[in-house]
Motif scaffolding. Structure first.
Motif, short mmCIF file in Angstrom:
data_model
loop_
_atom_site.label_atom_id
_atom_site.label_comp_id
_atom_site.label_asym_id
_atom_site.label_seq_id
_atom_site.Cartn_x
_atom_site.Cartn_y
_atom_site.Cartn_z
N ILE A 35 0.89 -1.16 0.00
CA ILE A 35 0.00 0.00 0.00
C ILE A 35 0.92 1.20 0.00
CG2 ILE A 35 -1.80 1.26 1.22
CD1 ILE A 35 -2.58 -1.48 2.48
N SER A 36 0.94 1.94 -1.12
CA SER A 36 2.03 2.88 -1.29
C SER A 36 1.72 3.94 -2.34
CB SER A 36 3.29 2.12 -1.73
OG SER A 36 4.36 2.98 -2.04
N ARG A 37 2.41 5.05 -2.23
CA ARG A 37 2.47 5.98 -3.34
C ARG A 37 3.28 5.30 -4.44
NH1 ARG A 37 6.36 9.87 -3.60
NH2 ARG A 37 6.78 9.51 -1.38
N LEU A 38 2.78 5.35 -5.67
CA LEU A 38 3.46 4.68 -6.78
C LEU A 38 4.53 5.62 -7.32
CD1 LEU A 38 0.32 3.16 -8.57
CD2 LEU A 38 1.67 2.22 -6.68
N ALA A 39 5.73 5.48 -6.79
CA ALA A 39 6.81 6.42 -7.12
C ALA A 39 8.15 5.70 -7.10
CB ALA A 39 6.82 7.57 -6.10
N ASP A 40 9.16 6.32 -7.74
CA ASP A 40 10.52 5.76 -7.75
C ASP A 40 11.02 5.53 -6.34
OD1 ASP A 40 11.05 5.54 -10.51
OD2 ASP A 40 11.44 7.68 -10.67
N GLN A 41 10.75 6.50 -5.44
CA GLN A 41 11.24 6.39 -4.06
C GLN A 41 10.81 5.09 -3.41
OE1 GLN A 41 9.56 9.04 -1.07
NE2 GLN A 41 10.28 7.61 0.46
N LYS A 42 9.62 4.63 -3.76
CA LYS A 42 9.04 3.45 -3.11
C LYS A 42 9.47 2.13 -3.77
CE LYS A 42 6.79 5.99 -0.18
NZ LYS A 42 7.14 6.00 1.26
N GLY A 43 10.40 2.19 -4.73
CA GLY A 43 10.95 0.98 -5.31
C GLY A 43 10.21 0.46 -6.53
N ILE B 63 -1.63 -4.89 -4.62
CA ILE B 63 -0.92 -3.61 -4.65
C ILE B 63 -1.95 -2.49 -4.76
CG2 ILE B 63 0.78 -2.18 -5.83
CD1 ILE B 63 2.16 -4.73 -6.76
N VAL B 64 -1.91 -1.56 -3.80
CA VAL B 64 -2.89 -0.48 -3.71
C VAL B 64 -2.16 0.85 -3.66
CG1 VAL B 64 -4.78 0.51 -2.35
CG2 VAL B 64 -4.48 -1.97 -2.43
N GLY B 65 -2.59 1.80 -4.48
CA GLY B 65 -1.99 3.13 -4.41
C GLY B 65 -2.23 3.94 -5.67
N THR B 66 -1.81 5.18 -5.63
CA THR B 66 -1.88 6.08 -6.78
C THR B 66 -0.53 6.77 -6.92
OG1 THR B 66 -2.67 7.93 -5.43
CG2 THR B 66 -4.35 6.51 -6.42
N GLY B 67 -0.30 7.34 -8.10
CA GLY B 67 0.96 8.07 -8.28
C GLY B 67 1.36 8.19 -9.72
N ASP B 68 2.60 7.83 -10.02
CA ASP B 68 3.17 7.95 -11.36
C ASP B 68 2.31 7.16 -12.36
OD1 ASP B 68 4.84 7.57 -13.68
OD2 ASP B 68 6.54 8.18 -12.45
N LYS B 69 1.88 7.84 -13.42
CA LYS B 69 0.97 7.22 -14.39
C LYS B 69 1.58 5.99 -15.07
CE LYS B 69 -2.37 10.07 -13.73
NZ LYS B 69 -3.57 9.58 -12.99
N ARG B 70 2.88 6.00 -15.30
CA ARG B 70 3.50 4.84 -15.97
C ARG B 70 3.43 3.61 -15.08
NH1 ARG B 70 9.58 5.03 -14.75
NH2 ARG B 70 9.67 6.67 -13.18
N LYS C 5 -1.97 -2.01 -14.03
CA LYS C 5 -3.25 -2.40 -14.65
C LYS C 5 -3.03 -3.51 -15.68
CE LYS C 5 -5.38 2.20 -14.24
NZ LYS C 5 -5.77 3.40 -15.01
N GLU C 6 -1.96 -3.36 -16.48
CA GLU C 6 -1.65 -4.35 -17.51
C GLU C 6 -1.37 -5.72 -16.87
OE1 GLU C 6 2.09 -5.90 -19.93
OE2 GLU C 6 2.13 -3.74 -19.51
N LEU C 7 -0.54 -5.73 -15.83
CA LEU C 7 -0.20 -6.98 -15.16
C LEU C 7 -1.41 -7.59 -14.47
CD1 LEU C 7 3.28 -6.03 -13.64
CD2 LEU C 7 2.85 -7.51 -15.61
N GLU D 85 -3.63 -13.87 -12.68
CA GLU D 85 -4.72 -14.13 -11.74
C GLU D 85 -4.29 -13.97 -10.29
OE1 GLU D 85 -6.24 -17.98 -12.57
OE2 GLU D 85 -7.30 -17.35 -14.41
N ASN D 86 -2.99 -14.00 -10.02
CA ASN D 86 -2.51 -13.89 -8.64
C ASN D 86 -2.06 -12.46 -8.28
OD1 ASN D 86 -0.40 -14.38 -10.48
ND2 ASN D 86 0.94 -15.25 -8.90
N LEU D 87 -2.49 -11.49 -9.08
CA LEU D 87 -2.26 -10.07 -8.76
C LEU D 87 -3.59 -9.33 -8.80
CD1 LEU D 87 -0.60 -7.43 -8.37
CD2 LEU D 87 -0.41 -7.34 -10.87
N SER D 88 -3.83 -8.51 -7.78
CA SER D 88 -4.94 -7.56 -7.80
C SER D 88 -4.37 -6.18 -7.51
CB SER D 88 -5.99 -7.92 -6.75
OG SER D 88 -7.08 -7.01 -6.81
N ALA D 89 -4.46 -5.30 -8.49
CA ALA D 89 -3.95 -3.93 -8.34
C ALA D 89 -5.13 -2.96 -8.29
CB ALA D 89 -3.03 -3.57 -9.50
N ARG D 90 -5.14 -2.11 -7.29
CA ARG D 90 -6.20 -1.11 -7.14
C ARG D 90 -5.55 0.28 -7.15
NH1 ARG D 90 -10.91 -3.32 -4.51
NH2 ARG D 90 -11.15 -5.41 -5.43
N ILE D 91 -5.91 1.06 -8.17
CA ILE D 91 -5.37 2.43 -8.26
C ILE D 91 -6.32 3.35 -7.50
CG2 ILE D 91 -4.50 4.20 -9.83
CD1 ILE D 91 -3.10 1.42 -10.00
#
Length: 484
Positions: A302-310, A335-342, A348-350, A355-361
């Motif tokens: 659960i994170s800001r989606l940014a370079d700093q966060k890896g 994986i939950v968070g918002t941030g860098d569009k890329r 979202k693509e992954l 099936e073993n990933l759930s990403a929520r922006i």
């Protein structure tokens, strides 16, 4: 029993719970203030009165005038007491007519932020004069309050100041033109090094230079920022002030983060009874569309989606590290968070392919509580982390943390592989995709060991003391050391 108040402290901040928040700064200021009030410190919090703050319960406070930008400024205040802490909202159009704190969105800062937060700093002494509050300490937080120690010194007030760095990467830099518009008498030392035209006003630098003491949010981060790699261009100044630089780890609010009585799930659980944690995991898997048929670990972020966060290390390349881990099908990921569009688009693509990933922006407090409580592991591959709160939330909820050995992560997590007696997490020392992958593999291997081992590690994590009592006591001791 009548409580003896030994110290008057004015916190100065751009945000504080329970009224305004964009990140961890607000959590820290609010929680620290409440904790100090419980140990006989009289705390007032001076903050902007933003348009979105509910005015209910606020009373009219003192008003005052001062000159800035070549004109007379009139500022009113609204006052409300919460848990024995008085919050004082600065009522001025610079704050009260805006949708956000720093910008309408986190990606669009207001063009006049130099003026807005100069007004915050300039309001401190007039407020003290108008209110009659005899502050022993003015505690200024982050770059938005960075000019406060400078103004106190310039006005030759006999009030000690403390400046806290919450994240050195955000320094409040503004052009010479913006600095001129503030119409403040700014010394050259407040600007970055360079020619008169190219140098920039740096509010963080002002706070570090002029405060009586400088603190930051973990002992390891205090050391790291004196070195070039994490000094963000101010390592030389922090090295100069090393004797006045103190690292005090943040705490977490146990009234909000309590797995036994969490308002976002029921029944709760504790280190004495972990059965309901497993039940919550099954609920979370179902909510996020993940299979619970096989007993494999649930790893969350659960994170800001940014370079700093890896996220560069996790999502760069083809196939990227996250994809390589998903292919093994030996764990589920949320994986939950918002941030860098890329990064948002890659997740979202992954999500569509695995099936073993759930990403929520999304940003959701409820999701954060449920996911941290229901997960087996929490991944924090941050390049740097001044303190970090998520690792403490996770550990308090019996979720073992996989993290980079840096800043507050290093100060709060003990690696199980190196110390089986005290270990309650997994650390990797070098910031690379390979090191992240190895740490995750170690965690999964540990999950598949005898159940008693992971149960013992969960209990160790949950028994760690991350209350604000220790941190507040350290700050109180620091206040007394300089107020003598």
């Amino acid at each position: 029993m009548v409580s003896n108040i030994y110290m008057n402290v004015l916190m100065v901040t751009s945000e504080s719970v329970p009224f305004s928040k964009s990140g961890g700064l607000a959590d820290v200021v609010g929680a620290l203030s409440f904790a100090l009030a419980k140990i006989d410190v009289n705390v007032k919090v001076l903050m902007p009165m933003y348009s979105f703050i509910d005015r209910k319960g606020f009373k009219k406070g003192p008003s005052f005038n001062f000159r800035m930008l070549g004109e007379e400024f009139s500022v009113g205040t609204k006052v409300k007491k919460v848990q024995n802490v008085e919050f004082v909202g600065l009522d001025h159009p610079y704050f009260s007519t805006r949708k956000g704190i720093y910008g309408d969105t986190s990606f669009t800062p207001y063009s006049d932020n130099a003026k807005r937060f100069s007004l915050l700093a300039m309001s401190v002494l007039p407020y003290l004069d108008a209110s009659g509050f005899k502050a022993d300490i003015i505690h200024a937080h982050d770059w938005t309050a960075g000019l406060v120690p400078y103004i106190v010194k310039k006005e030759k007030r006999k009030i000690k100041t403390i400046f806290t760095i919450h994240n050195l990467a955000y320094q409040g830099e503004f052009s010479r033109y913006d600095a001129i518009l503030t119409a403040l008498d700014l010394e050259e030392g407040l600007f970055t090094i360079g020619s008169a035209l190219s140098s920039r006003l740096n509010m963080m630098k002002a706070g570090i230079t002029y405060a009586d003491k400088v603190t930051t949010v973990s002992p390891s981060y205090a050391k790291e920022i004196t070195e070039k790699e994490q000094g963000c261009g101010l390592d030389w100044l922090l090295k100069e002030r090393e004797d006045d630089l103190v690292g005090i780890i943040n705490g977490i609010d146990y009234t909000e983060w309590n797995p036994e009585k969490d308002k976002f799930f029921s029944p709760g659980f504790s280190y004495k009874n972990l059965k309901n944690k497993k039940a919550l995991k099954n609920e979370v898997l179902k909510e996020f569309g993940l299979s619970g048929e096989k007993d494999i670990p649930l790893i969350s972020m659960i994170s800001r989606l940014a370079d700093q966060k890896g996220f560069s290390e996790l999502l760069s390349g083809s196939p990227c590290l996250l994809e390589e881990m998903l292919k093994k099908k030996n764990s589920n990921f949320i994986i939950v968070g918002t941030g860098d569009k890329r990064f948002e688009e890659k997740l979202k693509e992954l999500d569509n392919r695995y099936e073993n990933l759930s990403a929520r922006i999304v940003f959701s407090n409820e999701i954060a509580h449920r996911v941290e409580g229901g997960s087996d592991f929490f991944l924090m591959p941050s390049r740097y982390e001044p303190c970090g709160l998520n690792q403490m939330y996770s550990m308090h909820y019996g979720t073992l943390v996989i993290a980079h050995e840096t800043g507050g992560l290093k100060d709060t997590i003990v690696d199980i592989t190196k110390d089986k007696v005290n270990g309650q997490g997994f650390l990797f020392s070098k910031m690379s995709s390979k090191e992240i992958e190895d740490a995750v593999a170690r965690a999964i291997e540990f999950y598949n060991a005898p159940e008693s081992e992971i149960s013992d590690a969960r209990k160790k994590a949950m028994r760690e003391d991350f209350t604000w009592v220790k941190s507040a006591s350290s700050y109180k001791d620091l206040y007394f050391s300089i107020a003598k």
